[in-house]
Design an enzyme around this catalytic site. Structure first.
Site, PDB file in Angstrom:
ATOM      1  N   GLY A  17       3.011  -0.887   4.311  1.00 51.04           N
ATOM      2  CA  GLY A  17       3.062   0.514   3.928  1.00 51.04           C
ATOM      3  C   GLY A  17       4.471   0.948   3.586  1.00 51.04           C
ATOM      4  N   GLY A  18       5.118   1.652   4.513  1.00 50.71           N
ATOM      5  CA  GLY A  18       6.417   2.259   4.254  1.00 50.71           C
ATOM      6  C   GLY A  18       7.477   1.298   3.773  1.00 50.71           C
ATOM      7  CG  HIS A  25      -5.773   1.928   5.392  1.00 55.81           C
ATOM      8  ND1 HIS A  25      -5.275   2.906   6.237  1.00 55.81           N
ATOM      9  CD2 HIS A  25      -4.755   1.057   5.185  1.00 55.81           C
ATOM     10  CE1 HIS A  25      -4.013   2.628   6.516  1.00 55.81           C
ATOM     11  NE2 HIS A  25      -3.664   1.520   5.893  1.00 55.81           N
ATOM     12  N   GLY A  54       2.762   2.612  10.797  1.00 58.32           N
ATOM     13  CA  GLY A  54       3.677   3.719  10.554  1.00 58.32           C
ATOM     14  C   GLY A  54       4.383   4.247  11.779  1.00 58.32           C
ATOM     15  CB  SER A  87       5.487  -1.370  11.979  1.00 52.09           C
ATOM     16  OG  SER A  87       5.028  -0.039  12.159  1.00 52.09           O
ATOM     17  CG  ASN A 131      -1.768   1.237   1.318  1.00 48.23           C
ATOM     18  OD1 ASN A 131      -1.929   1.970   0.341  1.00 48.23           O
ATOM     19  ND2 ASN A 131      -2.326   1.490   2.491  1.00 48.23           N
ATOM     20  CD1 TRP A 132       3.885   1.224  -2.598  1.00 53.21           C
ATOM     21  CD2 TRP A 132       3.670   2.093  -4.650  1.00 53.21           C
ATOM     22  NE1 TRP A 132       4.671   0.480  -3.439  1.00 53.21           N
ATOM     23  CE2 TRP A 132       4.568   0.996  -4.702  1.00 53.21           C
ATOM     24  CE3 TRP A 132       3.380   2.797  -5.816  1.00 53.21           C
ATOM     25  CZ2 TRP A 132       5.170   0.598  -5.895  1.00 53.21           C
ATOM     26  CZ3 TRP A 132       3.981   2.387  -6.996  1.00 53.21           C
ATOM     27  CH2 TRP A 132       4.870   1.311  -7.038  1.00 53.21           C
ATOM     28  CE  LYS A 133      -0.165   3.441   4.744  1.00 48.99           C
ATOM     29  NZ  LYS A 133      -0.010   3.641   6.198  1.00 48.99           N
ATOM     30  CD  GLU A 138      -5.278  -1.120   8.562  1.00 52.19           C
ATOM     31  OE1 GLU A 138      -4.240  -0.967   7.912  1.00 52.19           O
ATOM     32  OE2 GLU A 138      -6.245  -0.343   8.506  1.00 52.19           O
ATOM     33  CD  GLU A 160      -2.950   5.794   6.596  1.00 51.61           C
ATOM     34  OE1 GLU A 160      -1.864   5.512   7.120  1.00 51.61           O
ATOM     35  OE2 GLU A 160      -3.129   5.787   5.357  1.00 51.61           O
TER      36      GLU A 160
END
Length: 255
Positions: free
Chosen positions: A237-238, A98, A176, A216, A10-12, A170, A100
């Site tokens: 994610g990151g 998600h 993150g 994470s 997930n590159w957001k 999640e 967010e």
């Protein structure tokens, strides 16, 4: 039950078209013409879908996802993108619910449920996200929160539709932040989610549904997390923004 793991990047709100091309050039030599014991999914921002489709469209080992979609097919919904439009980019998966989207944009369980049902109507595969905040976990509300999110978010879904849905647990407090739920914490939550699916859809459906962990995930902790019996991959994610890191998670998580 032998469930095929699924690892989704997930590159957001990261990577425009040129960065997407750069990522593909670094990632493709490691995945094309290879067979993996898992599904690999990449979810770029909307503006990078065309480039991602161009770069990955003919690579059988990689599927594309989007990070959101509308519950409507078309109409006066400024800024929204429909599933019908997304299918033209050879998208297979759509991330829905998600944390967010829930926290920043106020998406409710009912709102997310409408999107899940629309995605399945269009034969898109939801990656349906659930999870508790730190306050909810410390307040003893973990099971209450997950039960509500699952029961409402998946309401009206047929068993076949569930089979084409991936659930992503999640814990919001681990997204993150660099803090990861311990393998024991993650397994406990995943097992509980699977029990909720059994209540709602039956034991057979629960045994088949794939439940990812998100929060994470890194190459260094992937193996321990993926060794848990109820964890079937990761929503990343990151650590999925760099080809070597994403590949490291996949390799370590399937070793």
């Amino acid at each position: 039950m032998n469930r095929k793991p699924i690892f989704a990047a997930n590159w957001k709100m990261n990577k425009g078209p040129s960065e997407t091309e750069d990522f593909a050039k670094g990632f493709l030599p490691n995945v094309e013409h290879k067979t993996f014991p898992c599904d690999i999914v990449i979810a770029p921002p909307f503006v990078s879908l065309a480039k991602a489709s161009e770069m990955f469209g003919n690579v059988s080992s990689v599927a594309l996802a989007v990070q959101n979609c509308s519950q409507f097919d078309a109409g006066a919904y400024t800024g929204e993108i429909s599933g019908l439009m997304l299918k033209e980019f050879f998208v297979h998966y759509v991330i829905l619910g998600h944390s967010e989207r829930r926290a920043i944009y106020g998406e409710t369980d009912e709102f997310i449920n409408a999107k899940v049902l629309k995605a399945r109507e269009l034969n898109l595969r939801p990656i349906f996200c659930i999870g508790e905040t730190l306050e909810e976990r410390e307040g003893g509300k973990l099971e209450e929160v997950l039960r509500r999110q699952v029961s409402v978010g998946l309401a009206g879904l047929e068993e076949k539709g569930l089979g084409d849905t991936v659930i992503a647990y999640e814990p919001v407090w681990a997204i993150g932040t660099g803090v990861t739920a311990s393998a024991a914490q993650a397994q406990e939550a995943h097992a509980f989610v699977r029990s909720l699916i059994a209540e709602q859809f039956g034991a057979d459906a629960a045994a088949k549904v794939r439940i990812q962990y998100g929060g994470s995930v890194k190459p260094g902790n992937a193996a321990e997390l993926m060794a848990c019996p109820d964890i079937d991959g990761a929503l990343i994610g990151g650590a999925a923004l760099e080809p070597s890191s994403f590949l490291g998670i996949i390799e370590n998580g399937t070793a």
